[in-house]
Design an enzyme around this catalytic site. Sequence first.
Site, PDB file in Angstrom:
ATOM      1  N   ASP A  32      33.606  33.226  35.352  1.00 31.72           N
ATOM      2  CA  ASP A  32      33.656  34.266  34.329  1.00 31.72           C
ATOM      3  C   ASP A  32      32.978  33.743  33.061  1.00 31.72           C
ATOM      4  OD1 ASP A  32      35.716  36.957  33.883  1.00 31.72           O
ATOM      5  OD2 ASP A  32      34.752  36.066  32.139  1.00 31.72           O
ATOM      6  N   ILE A  33      32.184  34.616  32.426  1.00 35.98           N
ATOM      7  CA  ILE A  33      31.425  34.225  31.235  1.00 35.98           C
ATOM      8  C   ILE A  33      32.348  34.024  30.026  1.00 35.98           C
ATOM      9  CG2 ILE A  33      30.939  36.531  30.284  1.00 35.98           C
ATOM     10  CD1 ILE A  33      27.976  35.689  30.143  1.00 35.98           C
ATOM     11  N   ASN A  89      41.989  44.512  37.691  1.00 35.87           N
ATOM     12  CA  ASN A  89      42.224  45.522  36.666  1.00 35.87           C
ATOM     13  C   ASN A  89      41.559  46.818  37.116  1.00 35.87           C
ATOM     14  OD1 ASN A  89      43.493  43.633  34.935  1.00 35.87           O
ATOM     15  ND2 ASN A  89      41.501  42.916  34.215  1.00 35.87           N
ATOM     16  N   GLY A  95      42.303  47.465  31.521  1.00 34.47           N
ATOM     17  CA  GLY A  95      41.328  46.494  31.024  1.00 34.47           C
ATOM     18  C   GLY A  95      40.058  46.372  31.835  1.00 34.47           C
ATOM     19  N   GLN A  96      39.823  47.272  32.793  1.00 38.73           N
ATOM     20  CA  GLN A  96      38.583  47.170  33.570  1.00 38.73           C
ATOM     21  C   GLN A  96      37.387  47.462  32.672  1.00 38.73           C
ATOM     22  OE1 GLN A  96      38.413  49.439  37.244  1.00 38.73           O
ATOM     23  NE2 GLN A  96      36.417  48.578  37.797  1.00 38.73           N
ATOM     24  N   SER A  97      36.417  46.568  32.700  1.00 36.09           N
ATOM     25  CA  SER A  97      35.216  46.741  31.872  1.00 36.09           C
ATOM     26  C   SER A  97      33.933  46.655  32.685  1.00 36.09           C
ATOM     27  CB  SER A  97      35.187  45.702  30.755  1.00 36.09           C
ATOM     28  OG  SER A  97      35.141  44.396  31.296  1.00 36.09           O
ATOM     29  N   HIS A 102      36.347  43.866  41.336  1.00 33.88           N
ATOM     30  CA  HIS A 102      36.357  42.400  41.300  1.00 33.88           C
ATOM     31  C   HIS A 102      37.790  41.928  41.139  1.00 33.88           C
ATOM     32  CE1 HIS A 102      35.779  44.029  37.276  1.00 33.88           C
ATOM     33  NE2 HIS A 102      36.520  43.029  36.836  1.00 33.88           N
ATOM     34  N   HIS A 104      39.958  38.724  39.613  1.00 37.80           N
ATOM     35  CA  HIS A 104      39.966  37.521  38.790  1.00 37.80           C
ATOM     36  C   HIS A 104      40.815  36.473  39.493  1.00 37.80           C
ATOM     37  CE1 HIS A 104      38.651  39.560  34.935  1.00 37.80           C
ATOM     38  NE2 HIS A 104      39.059  40.602  35.617  1.00 37.80           N
TER      39      HIS A 104
HETATM   40  P1  AMP Z   1      37.426  43.361  33.841  1.00 35.68           P
HETATM   41  O1  AMP Z   1      37.579  43.477  32.345  1.00 35.68           O
HETATM   42  O2  AMP Z   1      38.682  43.210  34.613  1.00 35.68           O
HETATM   43  O3  AMP Z   1      36.531  44.474  34.362  1.00 35.68           O
HETATM   44  O4  AMP Z   1      36.658  42.006  34.081  1.00 35.68           O
HETATM   45  C1  AMP Z   1      35.301  41.862  33.848  1.00 35.68           C
HETATM   46  C2  AMP Z   1      35.038  40.399  33.644  1.00 35.68           C
HETATM   47  O5  AMP Z   1      33.648  40.172  33.829  1.00 35.68           O
HETATM   48  C3  AMP Z   1      35.395  39.885  32.245  1.00 35.68           C
HETATM   49  O6  AMP Z   1      36.361  38.858  32.344  1.00 35.68           O
HETATM   50  C4  AMP Z   1      34.059  39.393  31.688  1.00 35.68           C
HETATM   51  O7  AMP Z   1      34.186  38.229  30.921  1.00 35.68           O
HETATM   52  C5  AMP Z   1      33.261  39.163  32.955  1.00 35.68           C
HETATM   53  N1  AMP Z   1      31.811  39.273  32.840  1.00 35.68           N
HETATM   54  C6  AMP Z   1      31.113  40.297  32.292  1.00 35.68           C
HETATM   55  N2  AMP Z   1      29.793  40.069  32.397  1.00 35.68           N
HETATM   56  C7  AMP Z   1      29.660  38.867  33.022  1.00 35.68           C
HETATM   57  C8  AMP Z   1      28.544  38.072  33.414  1.00 35.68           C
HETATM   58  N3  AMP Z   1      27.279  38.457  33.185  1.00 35.68           N
HETATM   59  N4  AMP Z   1      28.789  36.892  34.037  1.00 35.68           N
HETATM   60  C9  AMP Z   1      30.050  36.485  34.267  1.00 35.68           C
HETATM   61  N5  AMP Z   1      31.140  37.202  33.927  1.00 35.68           N
HETATM   62  C10 AMP Z   1      30.951  38.367  33.310  1.00 35.68           C
END
Ligand code: AMP
Length: 116
Positions: A32-33, A89, A95-97, A102, A104
């Site tokens: 994760d970034i 999420n 909190g899904q973004s 995916h 975690h």
């Molecule tokens: P969620 O908020 O559950 O959808 O998780 C999305 C996750 O993706 C977050 O923890 C972000 O930090 C991670 N993320 C977003 N863009 C990237 C990326 N380019 N490389 C690695 N992780 C990412």
Amino acid sequence: MMPDNCVFCKIMAGEIPAKVVYEDEKVTAIEDINPQAPHHYLIFPRKHVRTTLDLSDADTEMVGHVFQVAGKLARDRGFADQGFRVVNNCNEGAGQSVWHIHFHLLGGRNFSWPPG
Ligand code: AMP
Ligand code: ZN
């Protein structure tokens, strides 16, 4: 179908860099970034599925495989015995973004309950 704007599809296509920690014919796992624990990986299917609510019977094996991969990563990286968390999420309120399903995998520290 791969949406043009999906960050995880772009990572799998090599269009966006990522630290890949595991991959096979079904799933990819990356660092994760923005890590929330000493070990924070994202495990996602090669197939673009938008959310948990979009899973179908065809995805059942993949979801079970994700958990096996989580356990393997936790063991291989030495945090299995301490304890770890696998989190999905679903939708904005949780909190899904990123709109490619995916999971975690968080480890390397203790976690409180209930989650925030
Ligand atoms: P969620 O908020 O559950 O959808 O998780 C999305 C996750 O993706 C977050 O923890 C972000 O930090 C991670 N993320 C977003 N863009 C990237 C990326 N380019 N490389 C690695 N992780 C990412
Ligand atoms: Zn995608």
